[in-house]
Scaffold this motif. Structure first.
Motif, PDB file in Angstrom:
ATOM      1  N   GLU A 145      20.696  -9.339  18.902  1.00 48.20           N
ATOM      2  CA  GLU A 145      20.345  -9.667  17.513  1.00 48.20           C
ATOM      3  C   GLU A 145      18.954  -9.151  17.169  1.00 48.20           C
ATOM      4  O   GLU A 145      18.735  -8.622  16.084  1.00 48.20           O
ATOM      5  CB  GLU A 145      20.422 -11.185  17.302  1.00 48.20           C
ATOM      6  N   LYS A 146      18.024  -9.267  18.116  1.00 54.09           N
ATOM      7  CA  LYS A 146      16.659  -8.778  17.903  1.00 54.09           C
ATOM      8  C   LYS A 146      16.673  -7.256  17.711  1.00 54.09           C
ATOM      9  O   LYS A 146      16.061  -6.732  16.781  1.00 54.09           O
ATOM     10  CB  LYS A 146      15.802  -9.156  19.104  1.00 54.09           C
ATOM     11  N   ILE A 147      17.387  -6.542  18.576  1.00 56.84           N
ATOM     12  CA  ILE A 147      17.475  -5.071  18.485  1.00 56.84           C
ATOM     13  C   ILE A 147      18.172  -4.660  17.197  1.00 56.84           C
ATOM     14  O   ILE A 147      17.750  -3.726  16.516  1.00 56.84           O
ATOM     15  CB  ILE A 147      18.193  -4.492  19.714  1.00 56.84           C
ATOM     16  N   ASP A 148      19.248  -5.347  16.834  1.00 51.85           N
ATOM     17  CA  ASP A 148      19.959  -5.025  15.586  1.00 51.85           C
ATOM     18  C   ASP A 148      19.029  -5.191  14.398  1.00 51.85           C
ATOM     19  O   ASP A 148      19.068  -4.394  13.463  1.00 51.85           O
ATOM     20  CB  ASP A 148      21.201  -5.912  15.401  1.00 51.85           C
ATOM     21  N   GLY A 149      18.171  -6.214  14.415  1.00 51.23           N
ATOM     22  CA  GLY A 149      17.213  -6.423  13.342  1.00 51.23           C
ATOM     23  C   GLY A 149      16.195  -5.312  13.256  1.00 51.23           C
ATOM     24  O   GLY A 149      15.801  -4.880  12.165  1.00 51.23           O
ATOM     25  N   ILE A 150      15.761  -4.797  14.405  1.00 50.22           N
ATOM     26  CA  ILE A 150      14.790  -3.697  14.428  1.00 50.22           C
ATOM     27  C   ILE A 150      15.438  -2.415  13.922  1.00 50.22           C
ATOM     28  O   ILE A 150      14.845  -1.652  13.165  1.00 50.22           O
ATOM     29  CB  ILE A 150      14.240  -3.494  15.856  1.00 50.22           C
ATOM     30  N   GLN A 151      16.679  -2.164  14.294  1.00 48.54           N
ATOM     31  CA  GLN A 151      17.364  -0.918  13.921  1.00 48.54           C
ATOM     32  C   GLN A 151      17.659  -0.851  12.423  1.00 48.54           C
ATOM     33  O   GLN A 151      17.708   0.228  11.851  1.00 48.54           O
ATOM     34  CB  GLN A 151      18.683  -0.771  14.688  1.00 48.54           C
ATOM     35  N   THR A 152      17.849  -1.972  11.755  1.00 46.45           N
ATOM     36  CA  THR A 152      18.194  -1.954  10.337  1.00 46.45           C
ATOM     37  C   THR A 152      16.985  -1.785   9.446  1.00 46.45           C
ATOM     38  O   THR A 152      17.103  -1.580   8.264  1.00 46.45           O
ATOM     39  CB  THR A 152      18.966  -3.225   9.933  1.00 46.45           C
ATOM     40  N   LYS A 153      15.789  -1.894  10.000  1.00 48.89           N
ATOM     41  CA  LYS A 153      14.558  -1.760   9.199  1.00 48.89           C
ATOM     42  C   LYS A 153      14.216  -0.325   8.960  1.00 48.89           C
ATOM     43  O   LYS A 153      14.507   0.568   9.632  1.00 48.89           O
ATOM     44  CB  LYS A 153      13.394  -2.483   9.884  1.00 48.89           C
TER      45      LYS A 153
END
Length: 153
Positions: A145-153
């Protein structure tokens, strides 16, 4: 205790899959890739299959397995064991030991150097499903979830 399904030996170190040369992408294979396998490499692969076939007793294994492989190397020359394992997995299938190399759920690769000696010792065991700690899975999900949040920015 794990149940051993078979022990096999090779008298030499098989070639790595990296020894194949990729050619024209217009292909006739499932994967869409074509390779040229040099004749000496092809002969070694065929020999490995033959040696394994000579030792194969009983039915082809159709269940998940754990494979433990010990490479006895004659010198300290650099070798990529995971690429050699890819060749070994294919050889085990062609020799009728396992139905498909996707049945290898766990593998250990180890090497030892004994000057002037070489070969491979392959032990095949019935695979036993591992109980994974729920907290560990939760950590994995949190990380994702943390990585997915970084990738969508």
């Amino acid at each position: 205790m794990l149940k051993m399904l078979g022990r096999y030996f090779l008298s030499f170190i098989p070639p790595s899959k990296a020894n194949r040369i990729k050619i024209n992408a217009r292909a006739f294979t499932k994967s869409g890739k074509r390779y040229i396998v040099p004749k000496d490499v092809s002969l070694k692969i065929n020999r490995a299959i033959w040696e394994l076939q000579q030792q194969q007793k009983g039915e082809t294994i159709k269940e998940p397995v754990y494979v433990s492989i010990l490479f006895v190397l004659p010198d300290r020359r650099r070798r990529d064991l995971d690429n050699i394992m890819k060749t070994l997995g294919d050889c085990m299938v062609y020799a009728g030991i396992i139905q498909d190399d996707s049945l290898i759920y766990k593998q250990t690769l180890e090497k030892t150097v004994i000057k002037g000696r070489q070969g491979v010792i392959i032990e095949v065991y019935r695979y036993r499903e591992k109980n994974i700690d729920k907290e560990l899975i939760k950590e994995l999900e949190n990380y994702r979830e943390k990585i997915d949040g970084i990738q969508t920015k």
